[in-house]
Design a protein around this motif. Structure first.
Motif, short mmCIF file in Angstrom:
data_model
loop_
_atom_site.label_atom_id
_atom_site.label_comp_id
_atom_site.label_asym_id
_atom_site.label_seq_id
_atom_site.Cartn_x
_atom_site.Cartn_y
_atom_site.Cartn_z
N SER A 1 7.04 -3.01 -15.44
CA SER A 1 5.77 -2.89 -16.42
C SER A 1 5.88 -2.81 -17.71
O SER A 1 5.16 -2.89 -18.82
CB SER A 1 4.77 -1.81 -15.77
N THR A 2 7.17 -2.48 -18.25
CA THR A 2 7.62 -2.70 -19.52
C THR A 2 8.64 -3.68 -19.89
O THR A 2 9.56 -3.83 -19.22
CB THR A 2 8.11 -0.89 -19.87
N PHE B 1 5.31 -8.22 -12.33
CA PHE B 1 4.43 -7.48 -13.49
C PHE B 1 3.33 -6.56 -12.82
O PHE B 1 2.43 -7.05 -12.32
CB PHE B 1 3.97 -8.25 -14.44
N ALA C 1 -0.96 -5.43 -13.20
CA ALA C 1 -0.99 -6.36 -14.14
C ALA C 1 -2.27 -5.96 -14.89
O ALA C 1 -2.13 -5.94 -16.37
CB ALA C 1 -1.05 -7.64 -13.65
N ALA D 1 -1.97 -2.42 -16.71
CA ALA D 1 -0.87 -2.36 -17.76
C ALA D 1 -1.29 -3.34 -19.00
O ALA D 1 -0.33 -3.43 -19.67
CB ALA D 1 0.38 -2.90 -17.15
N PRO E 1 2.80 -11.66 -11.61
CA PRO E 1 1.82 -10.59 -11.83
C PRO E 1 1.08 -10.41 -10.80
O PRO E 1 0.56 -11.07 -9.96
CB PRO E 1 1.00 -11.07 -13.16
#
Length: 204
Positions: free
Chosen positions: A110-111, A128, A131, A134, A154
């Motif tokens: 997620s980063t 991801f 999604a 975030a 995602p």
């Protein structure tokens, strides 16, 4: 793992299923709608029994297992012989276990830092997640900008009307979605609706 099948599928159904008896009918319903990939999550008490039922049926659907978060789950997936693993996030210990298992994996990030960590481990396709929570498409663009060698799946909070926005990104190969086999349809064993949703997904 055959990444091309994920690309062709575009929308991967993410499903929490608790009845082993429903595993094959669900897979049949998805394939009747043109989807030949499924991610069965470990979010129900009988999740592994469901996975084993589908695997033992020697079904043609590409069988992925999601919500994998510990080494024991990786070991169980290895014993069953699933086609691929998906994680919501990926710690070093979990990444080590997956690498040792030799099961193809779409690790969760997620980063930017987590994305780079997965690149260092040789992964060029990541999940991801979550999604929408975030930051959605804008965050995904920001993460993918400096990492053009990375492809994304995602997942998390992505509804039917959101799919196209993600698929329009060149870095996105497919989108995970629980709406294809939603809770209400699963509870009612409404395979026709699930097939209809799968057909809609393939047209997006």
């Amino acid at each position: 793992m055959d990444i091309q099948r994920l690309k062709l599928c575009q929308v991967v159904p993410v499903v929490a299923l608790d009845s082993p008896d429903d595993a094959v009918p669900l897979a049949d319903a998805l394939m009747a709608g043109g989807i030949d990939v499924i991610e069965l999550t470990l979010r129900t008490p009988n999740a592994f029994a469901v996975i084993e039922a589908l695997k033992n049926a020697k079904h043609d659907i590409l069988l992925g297992v999601g919500t994998v978060i510990d080494t024991k789950q990786v070991e169980r997936c290895t014993q069953i012989g699933v086609d691929f693993i998906v994680t919501p996030g990926t710690t070093p210990r979990l990444a080590d276990a997956i690498s040792a298992s030799h099961i193809p994996c779409v690790p969760g990030i997620s980063t930017v830092g987590e994305a780079v960590a997965m690149l260092e481990r040789g992964y060029d396709t990541v999940k991801f997640f979550p999604a929408e929570a975030a930051g959605g498409v804008s965050t995904l663009k920001a993460i993918g900008g400096p990492l053009p060698q990375l492809s994304f799946m995602p997942t998390g909070g992505i509804g039917r009307d959101d799919v196209r926005r993600y698929l329009d990104l060149s870095s996105v190969i497919c989108v995970g979605g629980s709406w294809v086999a939603d809770k209400a349809s699963l509870a009612a064993r409404d395979w026709e609706t699930i097939t209809r949703n799968a057909k809609i997904a393939t047209q997006l």
